[in-house]
Scaffold this motif. Structure first.
Motif, PDB file in Angstrom:
ATOM      1  N   UNK A 211      19.326 -16.159  -4.100  1.00 31.37           N
ATOM      2  CA  UNK A 211      19.043 -17.558  -3.732  1.00 31.37           C
ATOM      3  C   UNK A 211      20.166 -18.122  -2.876  1.00 31.37           C
ATOM      4  N   UNK A 212      21.396 -17.874  -3.306  1.00 28.34           N
ATOM      5  CA  UNK A 212      22.556 -18.418  -2.578  1.00 28.34           C
ATOM      6  C   UNK A 212      22.665 -17.813  -1.180  1.00 28.34           C
ATOM      7  N   UNK A 213      22.201 -16.588  -1.031  1.00 25.13           N
ATOM      8  CA  UNK A 213      22.276 -15.926   0.268  1.00 25.13           C
ATOM      9  C   UNK A 213      21.231 -16.497   1.231  1.00 25.13           C
ATOM     10  N   UNK A 214      20.156 -16.993   0.679  1.00 23.75           N
ATOM     11  CA  UNK A 214      19.124 -17.600   1.510  1.00 23.75           C
ATOM     12  C   UNK A 214      17.756 -17.009   1.254  1.00 23.75           C
ATOM     13  N   UNK A 215      16.887 -17.777   0.610  1.00 22.23           N
ATOM     14  CA  UNK A 215      15.532 -17.335   0.314  1.00 22.23           C
ATOM     15  C   UNK A 215      14.566 -18.121   1.190  1.00 22.23           C
ATOM     16  N   UNK A 216      13.678 -17.424   1.851  1.00 23.23           N
ATOM     17  CA  UNK A 216      12.691 -18.061   2.724  1.00 23.23           C
ATOM     18  C   UNK A 216      11.294 -17.674   2.270  1.00 23.23           C
ATOM     19  N   UNK A 217      10.573 -18.614   1.666  1.00 24.13           N
ATOM     20  CA  UNK A 217       9.198 -18.343   1.241  1.00 24.13           C
ATOM     21  C   UNK A 217       8.306 -17.984   2.428  1.00 24.13           C
ATOM     22  N   UNK A 218       8.369 -18.734   3.549  1.00 25.48           N
ATOM     23  CA  UNK A 218       7.569 -18.329   4.710  1.00 25.48           C
ATOM     24  C   UNK A 218       7.971 -16.951   5.231  1.00 25.48           C
ATOM     25  N   UNK A 219       9.274 -16.621   5.129  1.00 25.04           N
ATOM     26  CA  UNK A 219       9.741 -15.312   5.580  1.00 25.04           C
ATOM     27  C   UNK A 219       9.169 -14.186   4.743  1.00 25.04           C
ATOM     28  N   UNK A 220       9.144 -14.377   3.413  1.00 25.38           N
ATOM     29  CA  UNK A 220       8.558 -13.367   2.532  1.00 25.38           C
ATOM     30  C   UNK A 220       7.080 -13.193   2.864  1.00 25.38           C
ATOM     31  N   UNK A 221       6.394 -14.304   3.126  1.00 28.13           N
ATOM     32  CA  UNK A 221       4.971 -14.228   3.485  1.00 28.13           C
ATOM     33  C   UNK A 221       4.771 -13.461   4.792  1.00 28.13           C
ATOM     34  N   UNK A 222       5.658 -13.694   5.762  1.00 31.72           N
ATOM     35  CA  UNK A 222       5.541 -12.968   7.034  1.00 31.72           C
ATOM     36  C   UNK A 222       5.762 -11.467   6.830  1.00 31.72           C
ATOM     37  N   UNK A 223       6.758 -11.114   5.993  1.00 23.95           N
ATOM     38  CA  UNK A 223       6.974  -9.704   5.696  1.00 23.95           C
ATOM     39  C   UNK A 223       5.760  -9.116   4.977  1.00 23.95           C
ATOM     40  N   UNK A 224       5.183  -9.878   4.042  1.00 25.16           N
ATOM     41  CA  UNK A 224       4.004  -9.402   3.336  1.00 25.16           C
ATOM     42  C   UNK A 224       2.854  -9.188   4.310  1.00 25.16           C
ATOM     43  N   UNK A 225       2.768 -10.055   5.315  1.00 20.28           N
ATOM     44  CA  UNK A 225       1.743  -9.872   6.336  1.00 20.28           C
ATOM     45  C   UNK A 225       1.913  -8.556   7.074  1.00 20.28           C
ATOM     46  N   UNK A 226       3.166  -8.190   7.381  1.00 22.94           N
ATOM     47  CA  UNK A 226       3.431  -6.917   8.052  1.00 22.94           C
ATOM     48  C   UNK A 226       3.040  -5.734   7.166  1.00 22.94           C
ATOM     49  N   UNK A 227       3.290  -5.864   5.866  1.00 26.39           N
ATOM     50  CA  UNK A 227       2.922  -4.803   4.926  1.00 26.39           C
ATOM     51  C   UNK A 227       1.407  -4.651   4.854  1.00 26.39           C
ATOM     52  N   UNK A 228       0.714  -5.770   4.720  1.00 25.55           N
ATOM     53  CA  UNK A 228      -0.732  -5.725   4.506  1.00 25.55           C
ATOM     54  C   UNK A 228      -1.509  -5.305   5.747  1.00 25.55           C
ATOM     55  N   UNK A 229      -0.896  -5.432   6.916  1.00 28.51           N
ATOM     56  CA  UNK A 229      -1.595  -5.046   8.149  1.00 28.51           C
ATOM     57  C   UNK A 229      -1.041  -3.759   8.757  1.00 28.51           C
ATOM     58  N   UNK A 230      -0.195  -3.048   8.010  1.00 33.13           N
ATOM     59  CA  UNK A 230       0.348  -1.795   8.527  1.00 33.13           C
ATOM     60  C   UNK A 230      -0.755  -0.750   8.640  1.00 33.13           C
ATOM     61  N   UNK A 231      -0.601   0.198   9.557  1.00 37.49           N
ATOM     62  CA  UNK A 231      -1.605   1.259   9.684  1.00 37.49           C
ATOM     63  C   UNK A 231      -1.448   2.294   8.578  1.00 37.49           C
ATOM     64  N   UNK A 232      -2.462   3.080   8.391  1.00 38.34           N
ATOM     65  CA  UNK A 232      -2.401   4.239   7.513  1.00 38.34           C
ATOM     66  C   UNK A 232      -1.679   5.355   8.277  1.00 38.34           C
ATOM     67  N   UNK A 233      -0.482   5.723   7.799  1.00 33.77           N
ATOM     68  CA  UNK A 233       0.345   6.728   8.490  1.00 33.77           C
ATOM     69  C   UNK A 233       0.074   8.153   8.019  1.00 33.77           C
ATOM     70  N   UNK A 234      -0.864   8.342   7.113  1.00 34.54           N
ATOM     71  CA  UNK A 234      -1.050   9.649   6.470  1.00 34.54           C
ATOM     72  C   UNK A 234      -1.186  10.785   7.476  1.00 34.54           C
ATOM     73  N   UNK A 235      -2.068  10.618   8.448  1.00 30.51           N
ATOM     74  CA  UNK A 235      -2.289  11.691   9.422  1.00 30.51           C
ATOM     75  C   UNK A 235      -1.058  11.891  10.306  1.00 30.51           C
ATOM     76  N   UNK A 236      -0.464  10.779  10.762  1.00 28.20           N
ATOM     77  CA  UNK A 236       0.699  10.874  11.656  1.00 28.20           C
ATOM     78  C   UNK A 236       1.885  11.533  10.961  1.00 28.20           C
ATOM     79  N   UNK A 237       2.067  11.277   9.663  1.00 30.33           N
ATOM     80  CA  UNK A 237       3.201  11.844   8.940  1.00 30.33           C
ATOM     81  C   UNK A 237       3.165  13.373   8.920  1.00 30.33           C
ATOM     82  N   UNK A 238       1.999  13.942   9.099  1.00 34.36           N
ATOM     83  CA  UNK A 238       1.893  15.408   9.103  1.00 34.36           C
ATOM     84  C   UNK A 238       2.625  16.028  10.284  1.00 34.36           C
ATOM     85  N   UNK A 239       2.896  15.223  11.302  1.00 34.61           N
ATOM     86  CA  UNK A 239       3.567  15.749  12.498  1.00 34.61           C
ATOM     87  C   UNK A 239       5.087  15.797  12.338  1.00 34.61           C
TER      88      UNK A 239
END
Length: 305
Positions: A211-239
């Protein structure tokens, strides 16, 4: 190897071409093997404990930990994500987000450029694991070895969250230090390691520092958005032909252990280290296990040169 180790650097800021200012800190000898530590959702670099960073430095690494964008002392990014967009993403529907997992991987590469490092060993936890996987796929020559911890491939049928966590993750964000500490204590009690439990005092101290370092609720939501819209890397990871280590706890409620298994299965020649009784954290009792495994994986990269 010398018994005299440089003290951790002061925290520094890097103004990146990506338009983001990243706060970072280093441990160990700059002549050591460069090791970039990437933290997960909403977690500042201080969640990589100084004790763990120093242990890694003592094992020959030049350790770099940093605050991701929208975390700690690093830049806050514009754009908002509301609950409706998050729920829509959870349902697998298309949703536009302010930035992607690739953008966060590009921050990491830009930080390496700032430090004048052509390549590094990379270690990521949870969302950080998704970031380092993305790094390895987008610029494999700059990733000497990769360790993905308590993470997943982006495929929705693996690495799922315990549904009981959703109300906590979508709950209205804390408006006070006291409320944030109390809420964090409840969350970590659920997702922490049952065989290696943190004391309530330790959890509350970490939450207060966050908390003292700096907590951003909108920032956490933006990061969660990046997680939820990430591609499925399963096939690419085989390379991938990069020495890779996957670590996962068998009692992880935030990212089910199936995510770790799927990641390791996708990457040829990867090592899978499943730890009984570990949840979604890095218990002090397991620090030496982590250090030995990360060093072993990095040494595989040396043997390939």
């Amino acid at each position: 190897m010398s018994n005299v180790h440089p003290a951790p650097s002061e925290e520094q800021m890097a103004a990146l071409p990506t338009g983001v200012d990243i706060c970072y800190q280093t441990f160990g000898d700059p002549e050591g093997d460069p090791l970039l530590l990437v933290m997960g959702l909403g977690g500042p670099m201080t969640w990589w404990s100084p004790e763990l960073c120093q242990r890694l430095a003592d094992n020959g690494f030049y350790v770099i930990r940093y605050d991701n964008r929208d975390t700690g002392h690093s830049s806050r990014v514009s754009g908002r994500i509301n609950r409706r967009m998050i729920v829509k993403s959870f349902a697998g529907l298309r949703a536009r987000t302010p930035y992607s997992m690739q953008d966060m991987a590009d921050d990491a590469f830009a930080l390496l450029d700032h430090l004048e490092l052509d390549a590094a060993h990379v270690v990521g936890i949870s969302m950080g694991g998704m970031i380092v996987q993305t790094m390895a796929l987008s610029q494999p020559k700059r990733v000497l070895s990769m360790t993905s911890i308590m993470s997943t491939t982006g495929r929705r049928t693996v690495g799922w969250q315990d549904p009981r966590l959703l109300p906590l993750l979508l709950a209205r964000r804390s408006q006070s230090r006291e409320h944030y500490v109390a809420t964090s204590a409840r969350l970590w009690k659920i997702i922490g390691s049952p065989l290696y439990p943190d004391t309530t005092e330790a959890v509350r101290e970490r939450a207060a520092e966050t908390w003292d370092r700096g907590v951003s609720a909108p920032g956490v939501a933006r990061q969660m958005g990046a997680i939820l819209t990430q591609p499925d890397r399963s096939r690419a990871l085989r390379s991938l032909r990069i020495p890779s280590l996957v670590i996962h706890g068998t009692h992880d409620k935030m990212v089910h252990v199936s995510g770790g298994r799927a990641t390791s299965q996708a990457i040829p020649g990867s090592e899978l280290l499943l730890i009984p009784g570990m949840g979604h954290d890095v218990p002090v009792a397991l620090h030496e296990t982590f250090v030995e495994a990360i060093r072993r994986n990095a040494d595989r990269a040396k043997s390939r040169r």
